[in-house]
Design a protein around this motif. Structure first.
Motif, short mmCIF file in Angstrom:
data_model
loop_
_atom_site.label_atom_id
_atom_site.label_comp_id
_atom_site.label_asym_id
_atom_site.label_seq_id
_atom_site.Cartn_x
_atom_site.Cartn_y
_atom_site.Cartn_z
N LYS A 1 16.14 -4.25 -22.84
CA LYS A 1 15.25 -4.12 -21.90
C LYS A 1 14.22 -5.47 -21.43
CE LYS A 1 16.18 -0.25 -19.89
NZ LYS A 1 16.28 0.02 -18.62
N LEU A 2 14.02 -6.34 -22.50
CA LEU A 2 12.96 -7.29 -22.59
C LEU A 2 13.63 -8.55 -22.16
CD1 LEU A 2 10.66 -6.28 -25.30
CD2 LEU A 2 10.19 -5.65 -22.78
N ASP A 3 14.40 -9.14 -22.94
CA ASP A 3 14.91 -10.59 -22.91
C ASP A 3 16.13 -10.41 -21.86
OD1 ASP A 3 15.45 -13.21 -23.22
OD2 ASP A 3 16.38 -12.70 -25.22
N LYS A 4 16.31 -10.51 -20.81
CA LYS A 4 17.42 -10.16 -20.07
C LYS A 4 18.31 -11.35 -19.78
CE LYS A 4 17.82 -6.64 -17.99
NZ LYS A 4 18.70 -5.50 -18.10
N ALA B 1 5.84 -12.68 -16.30
CA ALA B 1 6.55 -12.51 -15.07
C ALA B 1 7.59 -11.29 -15.72
CB ALA B 1 6.76 -13.33 -14.40
N GLN B 2 8.17 -11.91 -16.55
CA GLN B 2 9.27 -10.94 -17.18
C GLN B 2 8.93 -9.60 -17.66
OE1 GLN B 2 10.84 -14.44 -19.65
NE2 GLN B 2 12.46 -14.80 -18.19
N PHE B 3 7.87 -9.64 -18.52
CA PHE B 3 7.15 -8.69 -19.18
C PHE B 3 6.84 -7.64 -18.47
CE2 PHE B 3 3.50 -6.48 -21.40
CZ PHE B 3 4.16 -5.86 -22.42
N LYS B 4 6.10 -8.23 -17.28
CA LYS B 4 5.66 -7.33 -16.23
C LYS B 4 6.67 -6.58 -15.54
CE LYS B 4 2.55 -7.16 -12.41
NZ LYS B 4 1.55 -7.67 -11.39
N SER B 5 7.66 -7.21 -15.34
CA SER B 5 8.96 -6.85 -14.83
C SER B 5 9.81 -5.63 -15.64
CB SER B 5 10.19 -7.68 -14.15
OG SER B 5 11.16 -7.20 -13.85
N ALA B 6 9.62 -5.78 -17.08
CA ALA B 6 10.36 -5.08 -17.75
C ALA B 6 9.39 -3.77 -17.98
CB ALA B 6 10.60 -5.62 -19.05
N THR B 7 8.38 -4.05 -18.04
CA THR B 7 7.59 -2.65 -17.93
C THR B 7 7.55 -1.68 -16.79
OG1 THR B 7 5.41 -3.75 -17.21
CG2 THR B 7 5.70 -3.45 -19.55
N SER B 8 7.85 -2.44 -15.76
CA SER B 8 8.01 -1.41 -14.24
C SER B 8 9.43 -0.92 -14.49
CB SER B 8 7.99 -2.63 -13.48
OG SER B 8 8.35 -2.07 -11.93
N ARG B 9 10.54 -1.45 -15.04
CA ARG B 9 11.80 -0.83 -15.28
C ARG B 9 11.70 0.47 -16.27
NH1 ARG B 9 13.31 -6.50 -15.66
NH2 ARG B 9 13.70 -6.12 -17.92
N LEU B 10 10.66 0.24 -17.19
CA LEU B 10 10.49 1.30 -17.92
C LEU B 10 9.68 2.33 -17.39
CD1 LEU B 10 10.28 -1.01 -21.13
CD2 LEU B 10 11.83 0.47 -21.09
N ASN B 11 9.25 2.08 -16.36
CA ASN B 11 8.33 2.94 -15.89
C ASN B 11 6.89 3.48 -16.33
OD1 ASN B 11 9.80 3.72 -13.27
ND2 ASN B 11 11.32 4.98 -14.68
N GLY C 1 0.77 2.19 -18.52
CA GLY C 1 -0.34 1.85 -18.97
C GLY C 1 -1.00 0.56 -18.81
N ASP C 2 -1.95 -0.05 -19.32
CA ASP C 2 -2.53 -1.55 -18.90
C ASP C 2 -1.71 -2.55 -19.62
OD1 ASP C 2 -4.35 -3.63 -18.62
OD2 ASP C 2 -5.92 -2.75 -19.29
N VAL C 3 -0.94 -2.85 -18.76
CA VAL C 3 0.27 -4.03 -19.06
C VAL C 3 -0.41 -5.37 -19.53
CG1 VAL C 3 2.14 -5.28 -18.29
CG2 VAL C 3 1.90 -2.72 -17.64
#
Length: 318
Positions: A278-281, A290-300, A303-305
């Protein structure tokens, strides 16, 4: 000198002074030079570099073969990521050596207008003007990790960007604009504000402390990119245009970060599995904002990212 020109050569001093300029990122220049100077003559010639053409041809073949799907394609992707990372390391090292810090280089060479965004053609021009001759395409891919077509300050100099973003947050909260903030700092010293007003470092720090901003010395160092030893309000004007990424002025939340990690482990059974799936695509072994923010979006994740990211990114490297 150009090593492809017959008869040319370079000394250890030449190599140490120019290695970063030509894209070397790894340090240990003296040890590397001694390996190149196999004859011990004190000069490296074209003959000493005969192996280079062979190695370069082999790498080119591997790159062509790697542009396929499956394991070869993944390996090629990883190698490309490493090359981009090395180019960025070399570029940053070169800028720090020549300009003192990355924000000075940003304002003096990359973003002369203070727009706080740099397009590819501006980056290429800046590299040409300042004399860095590394892999430009790899550098651009490393900097424009989110494929936005533009590079922001935090993508080059995250730590410096955070220091300035926290100062900007204080300015906006207390004075709205940079000019009003500068006027307030002058008033704290009992001085009037006009277009010729300047603050030396000692006065700047004293005025900022009296108005409630503690880390003024670091901000002065960054803002004095012309090394004048004093600041006017014009050095602050870029703050009014800048819209920094939210993590740059966020406060870390360790409790939220711990909860986020627990959520990943509960869902994927092992932190390494969560990291890979999920994180290191891109399999680079690293994660940027940017990658972390995208990953948290994919995880739905809702919280305060930004607060989690700052808690995880201990050195504010971005």
């Amino acid at each position: 000198e150009d090593p492809d020109v017959a008869g040319s050569s370079f000394t250890e001093e030449d190599f140490v002074d120019n290695a970063a300029r030509w894209g070397w990122y790894g340090g240990s220049e003296t040890m590397l030079y001694n390996c190149l100077d196999s004859s011990g003559s004190g000069r490296v010639t074209v003959k000493d570099l005969g192996w280079h053409a062979v190695a370069r041809a082999r790498l080119s073949e591997q790159a062509s073969a790697g542009q396929h799907r499956g394991p070869r394609g993944r390996r090629f992707s990883m190698q490309t990521g490493v090359r981009c990372m090395h180019s960025l390391q070399s570029f940053k090292r070169f800028l720090q050596a020549h300009y003192g810090n990355l924000f000075h280089a940003w304002r003096l060479e990359l973003d002369k207008s203070g727009r706080m965004l740099v397009q590819k053609k501006e980056l290429l021009r800046a590299c040409r003007d300042c004399g860095w001759h590394g892999d430009l395409q790899a550098l651009w891919r490393a900097l424009d990790a989110d494929d936005s077509g533009e590079v922001s300050l935090e993508e080059l100099a995250a730590s410096e960007a955070r220091s300035l973003a926290l100062f900007r947050k204080w300015v906006v909260k207390n004075y709205v604009s940079s000019k009003a903030a500068f006027r307030a700092l002058l008033q704290a010293l009992g001085r009037l504000c006009d277009k010729h007003s300047r603050l030396k470092e000692e006065d700047w720090e004293s005025a900022c402390r009296s108005r409630g901003f503690p880390n003024a010395g670091r901000v002065f160092e960054l803002l004095d990119w012309e090394k004048q030893g004093q600041l006017g309000y014009e050095q602050l004007l870029f703050l009014d245009k800048w819209v920094p990424a939210e993590w740059l002025h966020a406060e870390p939340n360790e409790e939220l970060a711990a909860g986020f990690k627990k959520m990943l482990i509960d869902k994927y059974q092992h932190p390494l599995r969560a990291w890979c799936l999920k994180l290191d695509k891109d399999n680079s072994g690293k994660l940027n904002w940017a990658q972390f923010k995208s990953a948290t979006s994919r995880l739905n994740y809702r919280g305060d990212v930004a607060a989690i990211w700052v808690a995880l990114d201990k050195d504010y490297s971005g």
